[in-house]
Design an enzyme around this catalytic site. Structure first.
Site, PDB file in Angstrom:
ATOM      1  N   HIS A 278      -6.962   7.431   8.942  1.00 39.52           N
ATOM      2  CA  HIS A 278      -5.816   7.771   8.091  1.00 39.52           C
ATOM      3  C   HIS A 278      -6.048   9.082   7.342  1.00 39.52           C
ATOM      4  CE1 HIS A 278      -2.078   5.550   6.936  1.00 39.52           C
ATOM      5  NE2 HIS A 278      -2.003   6.530   6.060  1.00 39.52           N
ATOM      6  N   ARG A 281      -7.646   9.085   3.839  1.00 45.19           N
ATOM      7  CA  ARG A 281      -6.837   8.767   2.664  1.00 45.19           C
ATOM      8  C   ARG A 281      -6.959   7.309   2.226  1.00 45.19           C
ATOM      9  NH1 ARG A 281      -2.778  12.613   1.691  1.00 45.19           N
ATOM     10  NH2 ARG A 281      -1.233  11.120   0.939  1.00 45.19           N
ATOM     11  N   GLY A 310      -7.125  13.275  12.755  1.00 44.89           N
ATOM     12  CA  GLY A 310      -7.999  13.401  11.593  1.00 44.89           C
ATOM     13  C   GLY A 310      -8.881  14.626  11.657  1.00 44.89           C
TER      14      GLY A 310
END
Length: 400
Positions: A278, A281, A310
């Protein structure tokens, strides 16, 4: 903003920083906790070097990539990023238009401020959809039906949000759920962004049909918090099986880091896996996707498409991921920098920068097609074995 002066993604990042108020730029940039995962994502690509092979004809290079019965112009697409309307009014629509023009996929986040039908119409055959799970299953089922009717060719389920990560920049920038007063004043230093924002404040348009009549922007935000946030901790493999039964086209599970989870996803019918943390995050001690990628690829093999997102900032990053087993790559922040800088044209510039960098790397390492990329294109001294037999020096006739 003068896009002709943007030669790399970091140029767009600097331009975006000038255009956006700090609270919005921090929201794009931030990672969880002390942002160790965010930094590791970026740093992981720098640990690899290419092994160029010269004296080859590379005059005719092509980066077209086949994925899910479609050929895209390049081996990357735009990953789902929510609330793009905070960056530019109709930001999701701008992203879709740029992706469509470039012939790459665009994944629309369920947290969109432009209704999905409008976005889908701007990117026919390039539109993928990422729904958010809801306490009210009827809502998410209707949204998926709408995405199907609008022509979405793939459904992307996000796995890595069982609970919200602790993103300290946003926590410090907000007090009791509202921006700190000095940040409101700081926004006045960005009049172009402020005028665009005030012209039409973004709201979660896709939720309007399921909200009470006359629901305001704040009502929709509250509805999202009520209907969506609590269910994340309940998302399980049985829920994924339900999506598989609902969706007849390509089904992708995003946010997988564990090779064991990748195997389970394929066993339950996933057509693709996106190895991702993610963007750093959510879990501040998650490993970088690039580091895990070869293990996931080894576990899954060719039973499903193994993709990655990413930390992508350069075309060389994309090529590195492809060499290590990814069949496709997705970019997030790199495209958002372009969106902030110049809307559709800025996203198009970000795409073009990466495409040009990929092209240069292919030529430099002696490859003309994406399917030629494999681990042998990387310099790995611990496992290197010469492809050609070289006679020992003692057997050579030396001219003195």
């Amino acid at each position: 903003m003068n896009l002709s002066r943007a030669f790399e993604i970091d140029d767009l990042r600097r331009m975006a920083r000038r255009h956006l108020p700090r609270i919005i730029f921090d929201w794009i940039e931030e990672g969880a906790g002390d942002e160790a995962a965010l930094r590791a994502n970026l740093e992981s690509f720098g640990r690899y070097r290419f092994l160029p092979r010269y004296m080859r004809d590379v005059s005719d290079r092509d980066q077209a990539t086949h994925l899910f019965d479609r050929t895209y112009a390049s081996p990357f697409g735009l990953t789902p990023t929510g609330m793009q309307g905070l960056i530019r009014r109709n930001g999701a629509l701008m992203m879709a238009k740029a992706a469509n023009a470039a012939n790459i996929p665009y994944v629309l986040s369920g947290l969109t401020t432009t209704c999905l039908e409008t976005v889908a119409a701007a990117a026919p055959e390039h539109f993928w959809y990422q729904p958010y799970p809801s306490n009210d299953r009827t809502i998410v089922e209707r949204l998926i039906e709408r995405a199907s009717d609008a022509g979405a060719t793939a459904l992307v389920i996000t796995a890595d949000l069982p609970v919200e990560g602790l993103r300290l920049r946003s926590m410090r920038n907000r007090s009791s759920g509202h921006p700190n007063p000095w940040l409101i004043l700081e926004a006045l230093r960005h009049p172009a962004w402020l005028a665009d924002y005030l012209r039409k404040k973004p709201k979660l348009e896709d939720l309007i049909p399921y909200a009470p009549r006359g629901a305001t922007r704040r009502d929709l935000d509250a509805m999202f918090g009520r209907e969506y946030a609590p269910i994340r901790s309940k998302q399980t493999w049985s829920e994924f099986e339900r999506y598989r039964k609902m969706w007849p086209r390509a089904l992708i599970l995003k946010g997988i880091i564990s090779p064991d989870d990748a195997i389970r996803a394929v066993e339950l019918g996933a057509d693709g896996i996106i190895v991702s943390n993610h963007g750093g995050r959510q879990l501040d001690r998650a490993p970088p996707p690039l580091e895990v990628l070869p293990f996931v690829k080894a576990a899954v093999g060719n039973r499903a498409a193994v993709m990655l997102d990413g930390g992508i900032r350069r075309g060389s990053d994309i090529v590195t991921a492809l060499c290590l087993g990814a069949s496709f790559v997705f970019i997030g922040r790199a495209a958002l920098y372009g969106l902030a800088t110049a809307g559709t044209a800025g996203v198009a510039r970000a795409i073009a920068i990466l495409q040009n960098e990929i092209d240069v790397v292919l030529g430099q390492i002696g490859c003309t097609r994406i399917d030629q990329l494999d681990p042998h294109c990387l310099w790995q001294p611990d496992t290197y074995r010469p492809a050609d037999k070289i006679p020992p020096l003692s057997s050579l006739s030396l001219v003195r």
